[in-house]
Design an enzyme around this catalytic site. Structure first.
Site, PDB file in Angstrom:
ATOM      1  N   HIS A  83     -54.642  53.390  48.778  1.00  0.00           N
ATOM      2  CA  HIS A  83     -54.587  53.850  47.387  1.00  0.00           C
ATOM      3  C   HIS A  83     -53.199  53.570  46.834  1.00  0.00           C
ATOM      4  CE1 HIS A  83     -54.831  56.067  43.744  1.00  0.00           C
ATOM      5  NE2 HIS A  83     -54.128  57.104  44.166  1.00  0.00           N
ATOM      6  N   HIS A 112     -50.884  53.108  42.813  1.00  0.00           N
ATOM      7  CA  HIS A 112     -50.876  53.278  41.360  1.00  0.00           C
ATOM      8  C   HIS A 112     -50.221  52.042  40.750  1.00  0.00           C
ATOM      9  CE1 HIS A 112     -52.213  57.497  41.252  1.00  0.00           C
ATOM     10  NE2 HIS A 112     -51.568  57.612  42.381  1.00  0.00           N
ATOM     11  N   ASP A 154     -63.069  34.501  45.350  1.00  0.00           N
ATOM     12  CA  ASP A 154     -62.797  34.449  46.783  1.00  0.00           C
ATOM     13  C   ASP A 154     -62.729  35.833  47.409  1.00  0.00           C
ATOM     14  OD1 ASP A 154     -62.563  31.690  46.669  1.00  0.00           O
ATOM     15  OD2 ASP A 154     -60.374  31.680  46.696  1.00  0.00           O
ATOM     16  N   HIS A 172     -57.096  56.940  36.976  1.00  0.00           N
ATOM     17  CA  HIS A 172     -56.371  57.261  38.196  1.00  0.00           C
ATOM     18  C   HIS A 172     -55.678  56.022  38.762  1.00  0.00           C
ATOM     19  CE1 HIS A 172     -56.508  59.576  42.302  1.00  0.00           C
ATOM     20  NE2 HIS A 172     -55.345  59.012  42.074  1.00  0.00           N
ATOM     21  N   TYR A 203     -62.826  29.734  55.171  1.00  0.00           N
ATOM     22  CA  TYR A 203     -61.381  29.650  54.949  1.00  0.00           C
ATOM     23  C   TYR A 203     -60.580  30.269  56.090  1.00  0.00           C
ATOM     24  CZ  TYR A 203     -56.837  30.575  52.771  1.00  0.00           C
ATOM     25  OH  TYR A 203     -55.493  30.629  52.518  1.00  0.00           O
TER      26      TYR A 203
END
Length: 238
Positions: A117, A119, A142, A182, A236
């Site tokens: 997580h 910001h 991709d 958020h 790839y």
């Protein structure tokens, strides 16, 4: 306060896996400020440690950063260990305030081995608008296999954010979701993959934003997105 039994109830092999995960998660946290994805103490990385003795995954644990600790102070020893119920079982500090979201994600997405997580500025700006990032770049095709979706608004403190993450990503090939008002959460087969997805999420959020300032981005055909995604995911690399 951690569980009185701590890690003693786990096998020596699993304790070693947890120790390695602590090292990895500490190292990966350093990548978040490096790529300018976080400020101050915001953001977190976690890694699942699978318990081979319980096949359904219910006895897995995860390693995550402690709450409110500066990135330069994070070490392997400072990382905390939690059950998939979010219960602290080893560590001297309280776990991240986003622990419930990570725990819920691990509980309900068995293939996920890492959660991140941040910001980061541009991705969070899209989240503030409650708008998905359209797939108008081969890089997006991709890595994300389509647009980066928006998840519902949810308050920090319980598993509401986790429910939004799972609900949204179950319907998408994207390893990233923009939780409304958020910020981005990303998932991966392990913590390193989830960090990569967070870096790429911010990059495409910035690029598509700039593109829209210049005009209207050119849409991509769904068959081209599918072909690019299949190549990148299956061919790839080494």
């Amino acid at each position: 306060m951690s569980d009185a039994q701590g890690l003693a109830k786990y096998s020596e092999a699993m304790r070693q896996e947890i120790a390695q995960a602590r090292e990895l998660v500490a190292q990966l946290h350093a990548q978040l400020p490096r790529y300018e994805l976080v400020v101050w103490t915001a953001g977190n990385v976690s890694q699942r440690v699978r318990n081979p003795e319980v096949a359904d995954g219910s006895a897995d644990v995860f390693v995550i950063k402690p709450s409110g600790v500066a990135y330069e102070e994070l070490t392997a020893e400072s990382m905390v260990v939690c059950t998939l119920d979010g219960e602290l079982i080893d560590g001297t500090r309280a776990p991240s305030s986003d622990t419930a979201a990570h725990a819920y994600t691990y509980q309900h997405l068995a293939h996920v081995g890492g959660v991140v997580h941040t910001h980061s500025t541009y991705a969070t700006a899209w989240a503030a608008r409650g708008e998905e990032i359209p797939c108008v770049l081969t890089m997006m095709a991709d890595e994300f296999g389509g647009p980066i979706p928006v998840g519902p608004f949810a308050i920090i403190g319980d598993d509401s954010i986790g429910r939004g993450i799972v609900q949204t990503l179950r319907e998408s090939r994207s390893p990233a979701v923009l939780m409304q008002n958020h910020g981005p959460f990303t998932i991966g087969k392990d913590a390193r993959s989830a960090v990569k997805a967070a870096v790429m999420c911010e990059e495409v959020a910035r690029t598509v934003h700039i593109s829209r300032q210049l005009g209207n981005p050119v849409p991509m055909r769904s068959e081209d997105i599918d072909a690019l995604y299949a190549r990148y995911q299956n061919v790839y690399g080494q």
